[in-house]
Enzyme design. Structure first.
Site, mmCIF file in Angstrom:
data_model
loop_
_atom_site.group_PDB
_atom_site.id
_atom_site.type_symbol
_atom_site.label_atom_id
_atom_site.label_comp_id
_atom_site.label_asym_id
_atom_site.label_seq_id
_atom_site.Cartn_x
_atom_site.Cartn_y
_atom_site.Cartn_z
ATOM 1 C CG HIS A 84 -1.946 1.001 1.291
ATOM 2 N ND1 HIS A 84 -3.144 0.793 1.925
ATOM 3 C CD2 HIS A 84 -2.013 2.253 0.777
ATOM 4 C CE1 HIS A 84 -3.904 1.875 1.795
ATOM 5 N NE2 HIS A 84 -3.232 2.775 1.113
ATOM 6 C CG HIS A 96 -8.259 -3.607 8.025
ATOM 7 N ND1 HIS A 96 -7.875 -3.251 9.286
ATOM 8 C CD2 HIS A 96 -7.764 -2.675 7.186
ATOM 9 C CE1 HIS A 96 -7.184 -2.127 9.200
ATOM 10 N NE2 HIS A 96 -7.095 -1.755 7.956
ATOM 11 C CD GLU A 119 -3.971 -2.846 0.717
ATOM 12 O OE1 GLU A 119 -4.289 -3.934 1.154
ATOM 13 O OE2 GLU A 119 -3.721 -1.850 1.442
HETATM 14 N N1 PXP Z 1 -6.762 -4.755 3.051
HETATM 15 C C1 PXP Z 1 -6.667 -3.409 2.946
HETATM 16 C C2 PXP Z 1 -7.467 -2.712 1.894
HETATM 17 C C3 PXP Z 1 -5.810 -2.682 3.790
HETATM 18 O O1 PXP Z 1 -5.714 -1.350 3.668
HETATM 19 C C4 PXP Z 1 -5.044 -3.381 4.755
HETATM 20 C C5 PXP Z 1 -4.105 -2.624 5.640
HETATM 21 O O2 PXP Z 1 -3.127 -2.003 4.871
HETATM 22 C C6 PXP Z 1 -5.179 -4.775 4.819
HETATM 23 C C7 PXP Z 1 -6.050 -5.431 3.968
HETATM 24 C C8 PXP Z 1 -4.398 -5.597 5.794
HETATM 25 O O3 PXP Z 1 -4.818 -5.312 7.086
HETATM 26 P P1 PXP Z 1 -3.971 -5.850 8.331
HETATM 27 O O4 PXP Z 1 -2.643 -5.172 8.266
HETATM 28 O O5 PXP Z 1 -4.790 -5.459 9.508
HETATM 29 O O6 PXP Z 1 -3.852 -7.339 8.158
#
Ligand code: PXP
Length: 237
Positions: A43, A190, A70
């Site tokens: 990201h 997430h 992302e």
């Molecule tokens: N999906 C998206 C769209 C995210 O922004 C994030 C965090 O960058 C994640 C998944 C992964 O989340 P986590 O770091 O809590 O596993």
């Protein structure tokens, strides 16, 4: 089969804390693949506070599994992603200064914007996923954008899981069923963890991909990266 995509932002945060190249983000990505990860997620944010735009280029040239980028579709982000051409782009609505993504898109009010962005990425052969919550309207309007997939924002599932997993997963199951009926592929991410991932996958086994960063990298401090990735993959069988 549900693919495990490892989000390596946290590795870049650690590297950036000292300014050098330890840990080596690209090497960690290659090791994640060697240990069984089926994808790598990054990201890049405008301030490059973890993943840098140069990391994105280096990763693209070295990794062999699915590459997922992302981000908020700003003009700079769109330009970067279209030139790097990953397998998938995941559109998130967070403002540039957000600590992490903390909500899905309001696809109803952003329909025209998202339609254009989705078509733009698809025109160069990049699969698009749109980050949404479990609100039925948001899923329904995500489909109207022409996106290939949605990614369900699983933070509410993770935070409600300890007080009752059935109730925590229920809205996700409904949203996932709707997505399926609309012909959308399904990702999730997430706050997924070794505590809550298995049950989520048991209830919604048709998820195409989970993208996991924070918990997985934290678990690796105790179990090591190889063992951790094995453990996460075991939750998905
Ligand atoms: N999906 C998206 C769209 C995210 O922004 C994030 C965090 O960058 C994640 C998944 C992964 O989340 P986590 O770091 O809590 O596993």
């Amino acid at each position: 089969m549900t693919k495990l995509s490892v989000n390596i932002n946290k590795v870049a945060t650690l590297r950036n804390a000292r300014g050098g190249n330890v840990p080596n983000v690209c090497q960690v990505a290659l090791d994640c693949e060697k240990f069984g990860a089926q994808g790598i997620t990054v990201h890049p944010r405008p301030d490059e506070r973890h993943i840098r735009f140069s990391d994105v280029w280096e990763l693209k040239s070295k990794i062999s599994t699915e590459f997922n980028i992302e981000g908020y579709p700003s003009p700079e982000f769109i330009q970067l992603v279209k030139s790097v051409k990953p397998h998938q782009v995941t559109l998130v609505p967070d403002p540039p200064d957000a600590i992490t993504s903390n909500s899905g898109w309001d696809t109803v009010n952003n329909l025209e914007f998202l339609k254009n962005v989705v078509a733009d990425f698809q025109s160069v052969g990049i699969r698009v996923s749109i980050f949404v919550d479990t609100c039925m309207k948001n899923v329904e309007f995500a489909a109207k954008t022409g996106t290939d997939r949605i990614e369900l924002y699983t933070e509410p599932y993770a935070s409600n899981y300890p007080s009752g997993k059935e109730a925590a997963v229920a809205p996700f199951l409904e949203a996932a069923k709707l997505a399926k009926s609309l012909g959308l592929g399904l990702n999730a991410g997430h706050d997924l963890s070794l505590e809550n991932l298995k049950y989520f996958h048991e209830i919604i086994p048709w998820i195409d991909e989970v993208s996991i960063g924070h918990a997985l990298i934290s678990d690796a401090l105790y179990f090591g990266l190889e063992d951790t990735i094995k453990r996460y993959k075991e939750q998905l069988v």
